[in-house]
Scaffold this motif. Structure first.
Motif, PDB file in Angstrom:
ATOM      1  N   LEU A  90       0.826  -1.201   0.000  1.00 19.27           N
ATOM      2  CA  LEU A  90       0.000   0.000   0.000  1.00 19.27           C
ATOM      3  C   LEU A  90       0.864   1.256   0.000  1.00 19.27           C
ATOM      4  CD1 LEU A  90      -2.843  -0.894   2.516  1.00 19.27           C
ATOM      5  CD2 LEU A  90      -3.178  -0.006   0.213  1.00 19.27           C
ATOM      6  N   VAL A 101       2.078   2.600   2.591  1.00 19.64           N
ATOM      7  CA  VAL A 101       1.725   3.436   3.726  1.00 19.64           C
ATOM      8  C   VAL A 101       2.649   3.181   4.907  1.00 19.64           C
ATOM      9  CG1 VAL A 101      -0.666   3.841   3.132  1.00 19.64           C
ATOM     10  CG2 VAL A 101      -0.055   1.771   4.373  1.00 19.64           C
ATOM     11  N   ALA A 108      -7.074   5.972   0.971  1.00 18.95           N
ATOM     12  CA  ALA A 108      -7.394   4.537   0.914  1.00 18.95           C
ATOM     13  C   ALA A 108      -7.390   3.916   2.312  1.00 18.95           C
ATOM     14  CB  ALA A 108      -6.395   3.816   0.006  1.00 18.95           C
ATOM     15  N   ALA A 109      -6.439   4.317   3.143  1.00 17.65           N
ATOM     16  CA  ALA A 109      -6.377   3.778   4.513  1.00 17.65           C
ATOM     17  C   ALA A 109      -7.600   4.201   5.315  1.00 17.65           C
ATOM     18  CB  ALA A 109      -5.091   4.240   5.204  1.00 17.65           C
ATOM     19  N   ALA A 110      -8.006   5.459   5.157  1.00 16.76           N
ATOM     20  CA  ALA A 110      -9.193   5.946   5.877  1.00 16.76           C
ATOM     21  C   ALA A 110     -10.443   5.204   5.400  1.00 16.76           C
ATOM     22  CB  ALA A 110      -9.345   7.450   5.677  1.00 16.76           C
ATOM     23  N   SER A 137     -10.636   2.314   4.269  1.00 18.29           N
ATOM     24  CA  SER A 137     -10.586   0.879   4.571  1.00 18.29           C
ATOM     25  C   SER A 137     -10.879   0.563   6.031  1.00 18.29           C
ATOM     26  CB  SER A 137      -9.203   0.330   4.213  1.00 18.29           C
ATOM     27  OG  SER A 137      -8.259   0.721   5.199  1.00 18.29           O
ATOM     28  N   MET A 168      -0.538   5.653   8.387  1.00 20.67           N
ATOM     29  CA  MET A 168      -0.763   6.814   7.513  1.00 20.67           C
ATOM     30  C   MET A 168       0.569   7.418   7.066  1.00 20.67           C
ATOM     31  SD  MET A 168      -4.136   8.112   7.227  1.00 20.67           S
ATOM     32  CE  MET A 168      -5.648   7.223   7.662  1.00 20.67           C
ATOM     33  N   GLU A 199      -2.847   7.348  -0.679  1.00 17.95           N
ATOM     34  CA  GLU A 199      -2.646   6.216   0.240  1.00 17.95           C
ATOM     35  C   GLU A 199      -3.434   6.427   1.532  1.00 17.95           C
ATOM     36  OE1 GLU A 199       1.900   4.868  -1.041  1.00 17.95           O
ATOM     37  OE2 GLU A 199       1.588   6.256   0.617  1.00 17.95           O
ATOM     38  N   ASN A 200      -3.366   7.651   2.039  1.00 16.06           N
ATOM     39  CA  ASN A 200      -4.070   7.916   3.299  1.00 16.06           C
ATOM     40  C   ASN A 200      -5.584   7.903   3.100  1.00 16.06           C
ATOM     41  OD1 ASN A 200      -1.570   8.089   4.409  1.00 16.06           O
ATOM     42  ND2 ASN A 200      -1.649  10.273   4.885  1.00 16.06           N
TER      43      ASN A 200
END
Lengths: 159, 159
Positions: free
Chosen positions: A15, A17, B75-77, B79, A80, B72-73
């Motif tokens: 990812l 990240v 996508a992380a949020a 997910s 993050m 990326e962030n």
């Protein structure tokens, strides 16, 4: 290291990240938005750590589904990418509301190590939280000590 | 679908942070903390979408490193595992500050689909943001339309 953990760490790398240096030359970001977003990451870390802590302390019943979800979200928050969250000019004193010490920018390697330590502790917790209460309790110490160590080194006094 | 995208989606699955139903039978969570944490997720979605949007509109120069980090962030949020963020009793009207419509709980499949759509749009954006400004612009529409569609269906009026 279990296969799952290896997979999970690979997942973070895939990812993109995982740890990355803080920003230093990007001047067009919304600085107030960056500070607010960092606080949001901390809110997420605090809430999900609290959910796990309540189970560890016996203040909430152990629930594997909730515990794993909390650990997954803790890992996602810890992962993050910091390059967009820590633009230059957002240290404590330079902008309202920030408690980010200048050391985050002057010692980016140390800060990345601290952040990576939380990622690893959270990833370990994903496995432990899905195992049983005893495993969850065993993984809790690493999460808590990581929080404390990073705050001591990189969080300034209350504004 | 590119190999990277496949890897990235596999990564989400490996992390276990892909779509999952909202909570319905977990009664020991900190409900105010859950609402605050959901707002934090939205703050993160808004900030990182704004960073990408500013580049798409030409209001900030295209910067691949920042753009990829923002995607990326995002996508992380997107997910985040919702089982711990949407406990029963946190719909609008049941707790202060919530704008979560009851449809989130009555139509969990629809809500999961909406959340997954944002995950896919954000994952596409990771690739696009690292390619060039034209690709970033091309991926922006899916992010924006996903935000609007989900808010229309699942976000209530201002409190």
């Amino acid at each position: 290291m279990t296969r799952f953990l290896t997979l999970t760490l690979s997942a973070c790398a895939a990812l993109g990240v995982a740890a990355s240096a803080v920003a230093d030359g990007h001047s067009n970001l919304d600085l107030e938005g960056a500070v607010k977003s960092r606080k949001s990451v901390m809110t997420l870390v605090s809430y999900h750590t609290g959910v796990l802590g309540d189970m560890a302390k016996g203040e909430a019943p152990y629930d594997a589904e909730i515990a794993v979800a909390a650990a997954e979200n803790l890992a996602a928050a810890a992962s993050m990418n910091r390059v967009v969250l820590y633009p230059a000019g957002t240290e404590q004193g330079a902008i309202a509301g920030s408690r980010a010490k200048a050391e985050i920018w002057s010692d980016p390697t140390g800060y990345d190590q601290a952040a990576t330590t939380l990622q690893v502790a959270a990833t370990d917790m994903v496995v432990a939280a899905g195992t049983d209460l005893e495993a969850l309790r065993g993984a809790m110490g690493a999460v808590g000590s990581t929080c404390r160590a990073c705050h001591e080194a990189y969080r300034g006094p209350r504004n």
